[in-house]
Design an enzyme around this catalytic site. Structure first.
Site, PDB file in Angstrom:
ATOM      1  N   LYS A   1       0.876  -1.187   0.000  1.00 15.62           N
ATOM      2  CA  LYS A   1       0.000   0.000   0.000  1.00 15.62           C
ATOM      3  C   LYS A   1       0.905   1.226   0.000  1.00 15.62           C
ATOM      4  O   LYS A   1       1.979   1.203   0.618  1.00 15.62           O
ATOM      5  CB  LYS A   1      -0.870   0.004   1.261  1.00 15.62           C
ATOM      6  CG  LYS A   1      -1.648   1.316   1.476  1.00 15.62           C
ATOM      7  CD  LYS A   1      -2.687   1.549   0.382  1.00 15.62           C
ATOM      8  CE  LYS A   1      -3.386   2.916   0.551  1.00 15.62           C
ATOM      9  NZ  LYS A   1      -4.305   3.190  -0.594  1.00 15.62           N
TER      10      LYS A   1
ATOM     11  N   ASN B   1     -13.801   3.597  -5.066  1.00 10.19           N
ATOM     12  CA  ASN B   1     -13.148   3.740  -3.764  1.00 10.19           C
ATOM     13  C   ASN B   1     -12.736   5.172  -3.519  1.00 10.19           C
ATOM     14  O   ASN B   1     -12.333   5.885  -4.439  1.00 10.19           O
ATOM     15  CB  ASN B   1     -11.928   2.820  -3.664  1.00 10.19           C
ATOM     16  CG  ASN B   1     -10.651   3.511  -4.129  1.00 10.19           C
ATOM     17  OD1 ASN B   1     -10.011   4.231  -3.373  1.00 10.19           O
ATOM     18  ND2 ASN B   1     -10.295   3.300  -5.378  1.00 10.19           N
ATOM     19  N   SER B   2     -12.850   5.550  -2.236  1.00 11.85           N
ATOM     20  CA  SER B   2     -12.250   6.809  -1.813  1.00 11.85           C
ATOM     21  C   SER B   2     -11.597   6.552  -0.454  1.00 11.85           C
ATOM     22  O   SER B   2     -12.038   7.072   0.575  1.00 11.85           O
ATOM     23  CB  SER B   2     -13.302   7.916  -1.718  1.00 11.85           C
ATOM     24  OG  SER B   2     -12.652   9.124  -1.382  1.00 11.85           O
TER      25      SER B   2
ATOM     26  N   ASN C   1       3.825   6.914  -6.172  1.00 13.49           N
ATOM     27  CA  ASN C   1       2.433   7.089  -6.569  1.00 13.49           C
ATOM     28  C   ASN C   1       2.161   8.569  -6.840  1.00 13.49           C
ATOM     29  O   ASN C   1       2.163   9.384  -5.920  1.00 13.49           O
ATOM     30  CB  ASN C   1       1.515   6.562  -5.457  1.00 13.49           C
ATOM     31  CG  ASN C   1       0.050   6.608  -5.849  1.00 13.49           C
ATOM     32  OD1 ASN C   1      -0.299   7.138  -6.914  1.00 13.49           O
ATOM     33  ND2 ASN C   1      -0.795   6.061  -5.003  1.00 13.49           N
TER      34      ASN C   1
ATOM     35  N   CYS D   1      -2.955   9.500  -6.589  1.00 12.10           N
ATOM     36  CA  CYS D   1      -4.060   9.233  -5.678  1.00 12.10           C
ATOM     37  C   CYS D   1      -5.139  10.293  -5.891  1.00 12.10           C
ATOM     38  O   CYS D   1      -4.881  11.491  -5.758  1.00 12.10           O
ATOM     39  CB  CYS D   1      -3.616   9.265  -4.216  1.00 12.10           C
ATOM     40  SG  CYS D   1      -5.027   8.979  -3.121  1.00 12.10           S
TER      41      CYS D   1
ATOM     42  N   LYS E   1       3.476   5.557 -10.625  1.00  7.96           N
ATOM     43  CA  LYS E   1       2.081   5.152 -10.860  1.00  7.96           C
ATOM     44  C   LYS E   1       1.351   6.362 -11.375  1.00  7.96           C
ATOM     45  O   LYS E   1       1.295   7.399 -10.700  1.00  7.96           O
ATOM     46  CB  LYS E   1       1.470   4.632  -9.562  1.00  7.96           C
ATOM     47  CG  LYS E   1       0.026   4.149  -9.668  1.00  7.96           C
ATOM     48  CD  LYS E   1      -0.073   2.835 -10.379  1.00  7.96           C
ATOM     49  CE  LYS E   1      -1.485   2.235 -10.332  1.00  7.96           C
ATOM     50  NZ  LYS E   1      -1.814   1.617  -9.030  1.00  7.96           N
TER      51      LYS E   1
ATOM     52  N   SER F   1      -6.809   4.232 -10.756  1.00 11.27           N
ATOM     53  CA  SER F   1      -8.273   4.280 -10.977  1.00 11.27           C
ATOM     54  C   SER F   1      -8.640   5.550 -11.762  1.00 11.27           C
ATOM     55  O   SER F   1      -7.897   6.531 -11.768  1.00 11.27           O
ATOM     56  CB  SER F   1      -8.986   4.301  -9.628  1.00 11.27           C
ATOM     57  OG  SER F   1      -8.478   5.362  -8.833  1.00 11.27           O
TER      58      SER F   1
ATOM     59  N   GLY G   1     -11.917  -1.833 -12.324  1.00 11.10           N
ATOM     60  CA  GLY G   1     -12.626  -2.993 -12.837  1.00 11.10           C
ATOM     61  C   GLY G   1     -12.885  -2.924 -14.334  1.00 11.10           C
ATOM     62  O   GLY G   1     -12.221  -2.185 -15.062  1.00 11.10           O
TER      63      GLY G   1
ATOM     64  N   GLY H   1      -5.351  -2.298 -14.687  1.00 12.69           N
ATOM     65  CA  GLY H   1      -6.680  -1.774 -15.008  1.00 12.69           C
ATOM     66  C   GLY H   1      -7.517  -2.750 -15.793  1.00 12.69           C
ATOM     67  O   GLY H   1      -7.174  -3.080 -16.929  1.00 12.69           O
TER      68      GLY H   1
HETATM   69  O1  HRO Z   1      -7.807   6.381  -1.810  1.00 11.48           O
HETATM   70  C1  HRO Z   1      -6.713   5.753  -1.913  1.00 11.48           C
HETATM   71  O2  HRO Z   1      -6.011   5.393  -0.933  1.00 11.48           O
HETATM   72  C2  HRO Z   1      -6.279   5.481  -3.303  1.00 11.48           C
HETATM   73  N1  HRO Z   1      -7.239   5.033  -4.165  1.00 11.48           N
HETATM   74  C3  HRO Z   1      -6.961   4.834  -5.502  1.00 11.48           C
HETATM   75  O3  HRO Z   1      -7.844   4.425  -6.279  1.00 11.48           O
HETATM   76  N2  HRO Z   1      -5.716   5.065  -5.953  1.00 11.48           N
HETATM   77  C4  HRO Z   1      -4.711   5.501  -5.165  1.00 11.48           C
HETATM   78  O4  HRO Z   1      -3.579   5.706  -5.644  1.00 11.48           O
HETATM   79  C5  HRO Z   1      -4.999   5.705  -3.769  1.00 11.48           C
HETATM   80 CL1  HRO Z   1      -3.727   6.236  -2.715  1.00 11.48          CL
END
Ligand code: HRO
Length: 312
Positions: free
Chosen positions: A44, A68-69, A127, A130, A164, A194, A221, A249
């Site tokens: 992570k 996701n958030s 990364n 995000c 990323k 994402s 997805g 992806g």
């Molecule tokens: O909300 C997140 O943790 C998150 N969620 C994502 O979909 N990509 C990311 O790089 C991150 Cl860091």
């Protein structure tokens, strides 16, 4: 028939691994990936200090993917450095990935200084994408800042490192990003993260399904595969050959893995499908890819990597 691969002059027994953020929050989850058919794992994204992340519910699975958030919940970079050091002792010769992200150039430099001074001997994934820290823009969409970060990072760190990236949707953006990326000794780029700030709705309740950001979140997805393949192939066409590509992806089957490699990927990462199916997904994907390769007469990934045909 081999699905092995090489990246940053390291060998991997299998070209598949988890995507950062999925099944990699702690030692137990990382152990499950380490013991699976995956070729390796990525942690992570670690930040300088640990973070609880956004309020829940912050992840929701849909028929076609996920939203996701999370908000970058993680135990902090020191935790992941310790955990990965233990895996390196347990499996010397295996290369692991460590994902990290800072909230400023100074934090990125501090992170990489920490990593350089540690026992970590794997590959760093910085990364830049995000989408879920409220008030923080997607770094990957700010080209000037990406250039500054990479200059600062490579002034600091000389080990294998990749970035990323978020998905891009404009050919000129691919051109502009490639000019920047080609300036640096990157081991690879990882496309895509994402698709940021999508919205999924529960029609019965007439309500969003995740709590943070009024329900806006990163989409993963099946929804994202065409965009993921386009980003992999666009950068494959534009980057200097020394910069390899990890494709992420929309992978739910061996066919999707095959397509990412056909577009130019050297490795692939699995997120949403891993969250749905668990680490045994890697056995299924590997078998399905091997069956496709056998049917086509391929024995290694090099037989078809990047060989996507364009129509004359
Ligand atoms: O909300 C997140 O943790 C998150 N969620 C994502 O979909 N990509 C990311 O790089 C991150 Cl860091």
């Amino acid at each position: 028939i081999s699905t092995a691969t090489k990246l940053a002059n390291r060998s991997f027994s299998n070209c598949m691994m988890n995507a950062a953020g999925v099944w990699c929050m702690d030692e137990a989850e990382l152990t499950a990936i380490d013991d699976s058919a995956a070729g390796t794992f990525v942690t992570k994204s670690g930040t300088l200090v640990s973070r609880p992340g956004n309020p829940e519910p912050r992840y929701y699975e849909t028929a076609l993917g996920s939203i996701n958030s999370m908000g970058l919940p993680n135990h902090g970079i020191d935790y992941y450095l310790d955990v990965v050091a233990a895996f390196q002792k347990k499996n010397p010769g295996k290369t692991y990935f460590l994902s990290c992200t800072g909230f400023s150039i100074e934090q990125d430099q501090t992170l990489l200084r920490k990593i350089k001074d540690s026992e970590f001997n794997g590959i760093v994934e910085l990364n830049l994408s995000c989408p879920n820290v409220p008030g923080k823009p997607q770094i990957g969409y700010d080209f000037e800042t990406v250039d500054q970060i990479l200059a600062a990072v490579f002034a600091e760190y000389d080990g294998p490192l990749g970035v990323k990236l978020p998905p891009y949707f404009d050919l000129v953006h691919f051109d502009q990003m490639a000019v920047i990326l080609n300036k640096y000794p990157l081991a690879y780029i990882n496309s895509i993260n994402s698709i940021g700030n999508g919205l999924y709705i529960d029609d019965e309740k007439e309500e969003v399904v995740i709590k943070p950001k009024n329900g806006f979140g990163g989409i993963g997805g099946e929804y994202v595969k065409p965009t993921a393949l386009a980003n992999v192939h666009a950068f494959y066409q534009r980057l200097k050959p020394e910069i390899q590509i990890i494709g992420t992806g929309g992978i739910t089957s061996g066919r999707d893995v095959f397509e990412h490699i056909l577009c130019g990927a050297s490795m692939v990462q699995v997120g949403t499908e891993l969250a749905k199916e668990g680490p045994q997904v890697f056995e299924r994907l590997t078998k399905e890819l091997q069956d496709i390769m056998a049917a086509k007469g391929y024995t290694t990934l090099a037989d078809f990597r990047g060989k996507l045909r364009h129509q004359d």
